[in-house]
Design a protein around this motif. Structure first.
Motif: not given
Length: 115
Positions: A10-35
């Motif tokens: 599941i974690g790998a799938n989430i990471k692949q989604l994030r990379l596929g959308k060319a988003k950084g961890q900071t951007e996604v984490a902020n949108a999800l309101k997590i660190s």
């Protein structure tokens, strides 16, 4: 408790989604309101993820929950690749039939020669 392999997938799938959308961890984490650390642990399969968080991630990436959970969801194969594989399979079937015909001819020749 969810098994560790599933959590990692599941974690790998989430990471692949994030990379596929060319988003950084900071951007996604902020949108999800997590660190960023929490997102990193999710992506690396170091922490369990609850259903509500999965739903939040699916909504953010505009995908279904099942596409995040399933292994098939992690594979993104273009239609061109699918068509090429189908064509190669057909070529293999054709070559197999050709080999069978040649084998039959060899057997028939041995029979005619009395060997």
């Amino acid at each position: 408790m969810i098994n560790q392999r599933l959590i990692s997938d599941i974690g790998a799938n989430i990471k692949q989604l994030r990379l596929g959308k060319a988003k950084g961890q900071t951007e996604v984490a902020n949108a999800l309101k997590i660190s960023v650390a929490a997102l990193s642990k999710i992506e690396n399969g170091q922490t369990d993820i609850n259903l509500s968080r999965l739903a939040q991630i699916a909504k953010y990436f505009e995908v279904s929950l099942s596409s995040i959970i399933s292994k098939e969801g992690s594979l993104s194969v273009s239609q061109d690749v699918v068509e090429e594989i189908a064509e190669l399979k057909q070529q293999l079937v054709d070559k197999d039939a050709e080999v069978m015909k040649l084998q039959k001819k060899v057997i028939d020749l041995y029979d005619k020669l009395g060997l």
